[in-house]
Enzyme design. Sequence first.
Site, PDB file in Angstrom:
ATOM      1  N   THR A  44      -7.427   9.215   8.678  1.00 52.86           N
ATOM      2  CA  THR A  44      -7.103   7.942   8.025  1.00 52.86           C
ATOM      3  C   THR A  44      -6.929   6.825   9.065  1.00 52.86           C
ATOM      4  OG1 THR A  44      -4.763   8.547   8.048  1.00 52.86           O
ATOM      5  CG2 THR A  44      -5.982   9.002   6.006  1.00 52.86           C
ATOM      6  N   LYS A  50       0.843  -1.200   0.000  1.00 45.20           N
ATOM      7  CA  LYS A  50       0.000   0.000   0.000  1.00 45.20           C
ATOM      8  C   LYS A  50       0.875   1.246   0.000  1.00 45.20           C
ATOM      9  CE  LYS A  50      -1.554  -1.510   3.846  1.00 45.20           C
ATOM     10  NZ  LYS A  50      -2.236  -1.805   5.129  1.00 45.20           N
ATOM     11  N   GLY A  92      -7.488   3.597  10.723  1.00 43.76           N
ATOM     12  CA  GLY A  92      -8.122   2.328  10.338  1.00 43.76           C
ATOM     13  C   GLY A  92      -8.253   2.094   8.846  1.00 43.76           C
ATOM     14  N   THR A  93      -7.537   2.871   8.031  1.00 47.10           N
ATOM     15  CA  THR A  93      -7.624   2.655   6.572  1.00 47.10           C
ATOM     16  C   THR A  93      -7.113   1.254   6.199  1.00 47.10           C
ATOM     17  OG1 THR A  93      -5.507   3.787   6.390  1.00 47.10           O
ATOM     18  CG2 THR A  93      -7.450   5.053   5.779  1.00 47.10           C
ATOM     19  N   GLY A  94      -5.999   0.869   6.809  1.00 42.89           N
ATOM     20  CA  GLY A  94      -5.400  -0.425   6.469  1.00 42.89           C
ATOM     21  C   GLY A  94      -6.314  -1.583   6.862  1.00 42.89           C
ATOM     22  N   CYS A  95      -6.921  -1.484   8.058  1.00 45.29           N
ATOM     23  CA  CYS A  95      -7.833  -2.549   8.526  1.00 45.29           C
ATOM     24  C   CYS A  95      -9.012  -2.667   7.578  1.00 45.29           C
ATOM     25  CB  CYS A  95      -8.365  -2.230   9.929  1.00 45.29           C
ATOM     26  SG  CYS A  95      -7.095  -1.906  11.152  1.00 45.29           S
TER      27      CYS A  95
HETATM   28  N1  ATP Z   1      -4.823  10.324   1.975  1.00 51.05           N
HETATM   29  C1  ATP Z   1      -5.223   9.267   1.257  1.00 51.05           C
HETATM   30  N2  ATP Z   1      -5.972   9.438   0.126  1.00 51.05           N
HETATM   31  C2  ATP Z   1      -6.379   8.374  -0.593  1.00 51.05           C
HETATM   32  N3  ATP Z   1      -6.102   7.088  -0.266  1.00 51.05           N
HETATM   33  C3  ATP Z   1      -5.358   6.865   0.828  1.00 51.05           C
HETATM   34  C4  ATP Z   1      -4.878   7.924   1.661  1.00 51.05           C
HETATM   35  N4  ATP Z   1      -4.184   7.397   2.712  1.00 51.05           N
HETATM   36  C5  ATP Z   1      -4.241   6.057   2.543  1.00 51.05           C
HETATM   37  N5  ATP Z   1      -4.918   5.718   1.420  1.00 51.05           N
HETATM   38  C6  ATP Z   1      -5.246   4.376   0.944  1.00 51.05           C
HETATM   39  O1  ATP Z   1      -5.742   3.648   2.080  1.00 51.05           O
HETATM   40  C7  ATP Z   1      -5.315   2.287   2.038  1.00 51.05           C
HETATM   41  C8  ATP Z   1      -4.518   1.995   3.299  1.00 51.05           C
HETATM   42  O2  ATP Z   1      -3.211   2.496   3.120  1.00 51.05           O
HETATM   43  P1  ATP Z   1      -2.210   2.933   4.248  1.00 51.05           P
HETATM   44  O3  ATP Z   1      -0.872   2.980   3.608  1.00 51.05           O
HETATM   45  O4  ATP Z   1      -2.727   4.177   4.900  1.00 51.05           O
HETATM   46  O5  ATP Z   1      -2.352   1.711   5.234  1.00 51.05           O
HETATM   47  P2  ATP Z   1      -1.957   1.574   6.737  1.00 51.05           P
HETATM   48  O6  ATP Z   1      -0.819   2.491   7.068  1.00 51.05           O
HETATM   49  O7  ATP Z   1      -1.763   0.120   6.980  1.00 51.05           O
HETATM   50  O8  ATP Z   1      -3.260   2.049   7.473  1.00 51.05           O
HETATM   51  P3  ATP Z   1      -3.482   2.311   9.051  1.00 51.05           P
HETATM   52  O9  ATP Z   1      -3.487   3.814   9.158  1.00 51.05           O
HETATM   53  O10 ATP Z   1      -4.831   1.721   9.317  1.00 51.05           O
HETATM   54  O11 ATP Z   1      -2.382   1.648   9.804  1.00 51.05           O
HETATM   55  C9  ATP Z   1      -4.534   2.156   0.739  1.00 51.05           C
HETATM   56  O12 ATP Z   1      -5.417   1.734  -0.268  1.00 51.05           O
HETATM   57  C10 ATP Z   1      -4.029   3.581   0.469  1.00 51.05           C
HETATM   58  O13 ATP Z   1      -3.755   3.815  -0.873  1.00 51.05           O
HETATM   59  C1  HMH Z   2      -6.590  -2.813  17.234  1.00 50.19           C
HETATM   60  C2  HMH Z   2      -5.898  -2.094  16.140  1.00 50.19           C
HETATM   61  N1  HMH Z   2      -5.528  -2.778  15.042  1.00 50.19           N
HETATM   62  C3  HMH Z   2      -4.890  -2.135  14.033  1.00 50.19           C
HETATM   63  C4  HMH Z   2      -4.598  -0.784  14.116  1.00 50.19           C
HETATM   64  C5  HMH Z   2      -3.853  -0.102  12.983  1.00 50.19           C
HETATM   65  O1  HMH Z   2      -4.524   0.932  12.443  1.00 50.19           O
HETATM   66  C6  HMH Z   2      -5.018  -0.103  15.289  1.00 50.19           C
HETATM   67  N2  HMH Z   2      -4.796   1.216  15.459  1.00 50.19           N
HETATM   68  N3  HMH Z   2      -5.653  -0.788  16.277  1.00 50.19           N
END
Ligand code: ATP
Ligand code: HMH
Length: 266
Positions: free
Chosen positions: A208, A177, A210-213
């Site tokens: 953003t 990502k 929880g975007t990854g989850c």
């Molecule tokens: N500002 C943004 N605008 C558009 N898409 C985004 C943005 N930030 C993240 N994404 C998208 O959100 C998804 C998660 O990406 P990200 O790299 O933020 O994951 P992460 O760091 O694991 O998330 P988390 O913040 O939950 O730990 C991907 O599809 C990424 O392209």
């Molecule tokens: C419980 C939990 N899982 C994953 C993340 C990563 O976003 C978080 N902040 N909290």
Amino acid sequence: MTESLPIALTVAGTDPTGGAGVLADIKSFHSREVYGMSAVTSLTAQNTMGVQDVFNVPADFLKAQLESIFSDEMPHAMKSGMIATEEMMRVLKKYVTKYEMPLVIDPVMISTSGHNLISEDAIDYLRDELLPAALTVTPNIMEAEKLTGVDIENEEDVRKAAKVFIEEIGVKSVIIKGGHLKGAAVDYLFEKDSETSLSSDRVDTHHTHGTGCTFSAVITAELAKGKTLKEAFHTGKNYITKAIQETPEIGRGDGPVNHFAYKGEL
Ligand SMILES: Nc1ncnc2c1ncn2[C@@H]1O[C@H](COP(=O)(O)OP(=O)(O)OP(=O)(O)O)[C@@H](O)[C@H]1O
Ligand SMILES: Cc1ncc(CO)c(N)n1
């Protein structure tokens, strides 16, 4: 007679404010019309401003939860998120190798707010023992760097890291990502013989959490329906883009995404 529903299981930690972890996963499953189940690995005390405390569930109790699920009903796909300790990973490995179903591993390491969610010595076990059991793994840039040892600054580096994931670590596929790279938000799916990248405009927001989850949960939901990984990747990307574009402004810090925003075909 009612039709049977696809079932997805998440094995992850909780966020009481509902933006990340198990609650984000269940909301994502539900909005894709997939029945959600969960086994909780850690209870966190966190909100949109940060992580205040973490309580890891004893590994035996994670086993008890998984036993309750698998002795009763078989999910069609599963994902894992925060797994803080090697002991919990060992428990999970038994189930993912015993029961065959698509497994998505989101190798959660650090919260959006910068709190460590995995013990350092569990990372080796995650890489060597769990990742090879997955259908796909969804690291962000930092997680990909940590797991492969490749410094990632551009697309070429992303390719180098993907090569390590597939050829050295032995994962079947990887979705790297690009949410934390500069420019557009580009995500890359690497399978053995193919590469797919999906790009969206970067939304100028700090909401953003929880975007990854959410992204990996939507992919899991689609796999539970029998979609291909490429199809699931497309839906995941469209869903998360909409969810970030229409954030609900909840909380005083870095808020969650909107699990109602995406209205794409089910
Ligand atoms: N500002 C943004 N605008 C558009 N898409 C985004 C943005 N930030 C993240 N994404 C998208 O959100 C998804 C998660 O990406 P990200 O790299 O933020 O994951 P992460 O760091 O694991 O998330 P988390 O913040 O939950 O730990 C991907 O599809 C990424 O392209
Ligand atoms: C419980 C939990 N899982 C994953 C993340 C990563 O976003 C978080 N902040 N909290």
